[in-house]
Design a protein around this motif. Structure first.
Motif, PDB file in Angstrom:
ATOM      1  N   UNK A 110       2.873   9.063   7.673  1.00 34.21           N
ATOM      2  CA  UNK A 110       4.192   8.445   7.650  1.00 34.21           C
ATOM      3  C   UNK A 110       4.464   7.809   6.282  1.00 34.21           C
ATOM      4  N   UNK A 111       5.728   7.768   5.910  1.00 38.23           N
ATOM      5  CA  UNK A 111       6.111   7.144   4.640  1.00 38.23           C
ATOM      6  C   UNK A 111       5.664   5.693   4.583  1.00 38.23           C
ATOM      7  N   UNK A 112       5.684   5.017   5.726  1.00 37.42           N
ATOM      8  CA  UNK A 112       5.271   3.613   5.764  1.00 37.42           C
ATOM      9  C   UNK A 112       3.800   3.461   5.407  1.00 37.42           C
ATOM     10  N   UNK A 113       2.970   4.471   5.746  1.00 39.07           N
ATOM     11  CA  UNK A 113       1.544   4.420   5.414  1.00 39.07           C
ATOM     12  C   UNK A 113       1.345   4.617   3.910  1.00 39.07           C
ATOM     13  N   UNK A 114       2.109   5.541   3.327  1.00 44.10           N
ATOM     14  CA  UNK A 114       2.034   5.738   1.878  1.00 44.10           C
ATOM     15  C   UNK A 114       2.465   4.460   1.161  1.00 44.10           C
ATOM     16  N   UNK A 115       3.514   3.822   1.668  1.00 42.59           N
ATOM     17  CA  UNK A 115       3.990   2.568   1.072  1.00 42.59           C
ATOM     18  C   UNK A 115       2.913   1.495   1.152  1.00 42.59           C
ATOM     19  N   UNK A 116       2.171   1.464   2.265  1.00 45.64           N
ATOM     20  CA  UNK A 116       1.095   0.480   2.421  1.00 45.64           C
ATOM     21  C   UNK A 116      -0.030   0.743   1.418  1.00 45.64           C
ATOM     22  N   UNK A 117      -0.369   2.017   1.222  1.00 46.89           N
ATOM     23  CA  UNK A 117      -1.391   2.351   0.231  1.00 46.89           C
ATOM     24  C   UNK A 117      -0.944   1.922  -1.163  1.00 46.89           C
ATOM     25  N   UNK A 118       0.321   2.163  -1.468  1.00 51.10           N
ATOM     26  CA  UNK A 118       0.856   1.754  -2.772  1.00 51.10           C
ATOM     27  C   UNK A 118       0.775   0.237  -2.949  1.00 51.10           C
ATOM     28  N   UNK A 119       0.937  -0.483  -1.853  1.00 49.07           N
ATOM     29  CA  UNK A 119       0.914  -1.939  -1.905  1.00 49.07           C
ATOM     30  C   UNK A 119      -0.510  -2.484  -1.990  1.00 49.07           C
ATOM     31  N   UNK A 120      -1.447  -1.824  -1.278  1.00 45.77           N
ATOM     32  CA  UNK A 120      -2.804  -2.357  -1.169  1.00 45.77           C
ATOM     33  C   UNK A 120      -3.720  -1.939  -2.313  1.00 45.77           C
TER      34      UNK A 120
END
Length: 214
Positions: A161-171
């Motif tokens: 999901x896009x939200x998971x990619x966004x989380x990786x980018x954040x973490x």
């Protein structure tokens, strides 16, 4: 930011590309007369598929369902005349490999990383479904020790999901701060959907030209 345009990078990577050789040792590598950008990642991370997408070719890099099959440094010249080289490094982290094979991989790769003055950057591929695992961090430590600049490239982003990619980018930036040789930004790609390939081409060319990149 880099001054390289996607149009310039696309023209280069969709143009002439030649397989040079497969090198099992440092002695077998071509002369260090061109800037090199290497691709590393776990077996089955999608490295061959990403290289094929990068170069707009279906069969430039072999794809295989057998992890750890390729244990050589595969060299490709980009451009005519050649402007840079791509180095497809052996995959790592496959569970079935004997310890002797893993140790040999580490020695060969570290020799290359430490001894190749024209190596500009390593692109470290991370499966976005898994994130950075312990074996990836071991390789990051190896790159830090060799003082080789490297950049994280997320693969297979179409599988999450896009939200998971966004989380990786954040973490991930917090992790990268602990690794002195790491490049501060990361790239997100999907070979299957051709997502992030323009940005990847720009990043590779920028690295080869010693520009800041993306």
């Amino acid at each position: 930011m880099t001054g390289i345009s996607p149009r310039e990078a696309n023209r280069l990577f969709t143009g002439p590309i030649a397989f040079v050789k497969s090198a099992p040792t440092m002695e077998d590598l071509p002369l260090a007369n061109l800037p090199e950008v290497a691709f590393a990642g776990r077996s089955n991370v999608g490295k061959s598929s990403l290289l094929n997408a990068l170069t707009a070719r279906k069969g430039m890099a072999r794809t295989s369902n057998t992890p750890g099959r390729t244990q050589l440094l595969n060299i490709f010249d980009v451009g005519e005349p050649a402007e840079l080289r791509l180095v497809d490094m052996p995959g790592y982290g496959y569970a079935e490999a004997p310890k002797k094979m893993v140790d040999a991989w580490k020695r060969a790769v570290f020799d290359y990383l430490r001894g190749r003055a024209n190596l500009k950057r390593v692109l470290l591929l991370i499966d976005s479904r898994r994130g950075v695992g312990p074996v990836d961090e071991d390789v990051m430590d190896m790159l830090d020790s060799a003082a080789v600049s490297y950049q994280i490239v997320l693969t297979k982003t179409d599988k999450v999901k896009e939200s998971w990619v966004a989380k990786l980018r954040e973490d991930l930036p917090a992790l990268l701060k602990r690794h002195p040789a790491s490049f501060p930004s990361l790239l997100a790609t999907s070979s299957e959907k051709n997502q992030g390939i323009d940005e990847l081409r720009v990043a590779v060319l920028a690295a080869a030209k010693d520009e800041a990149g993306v």
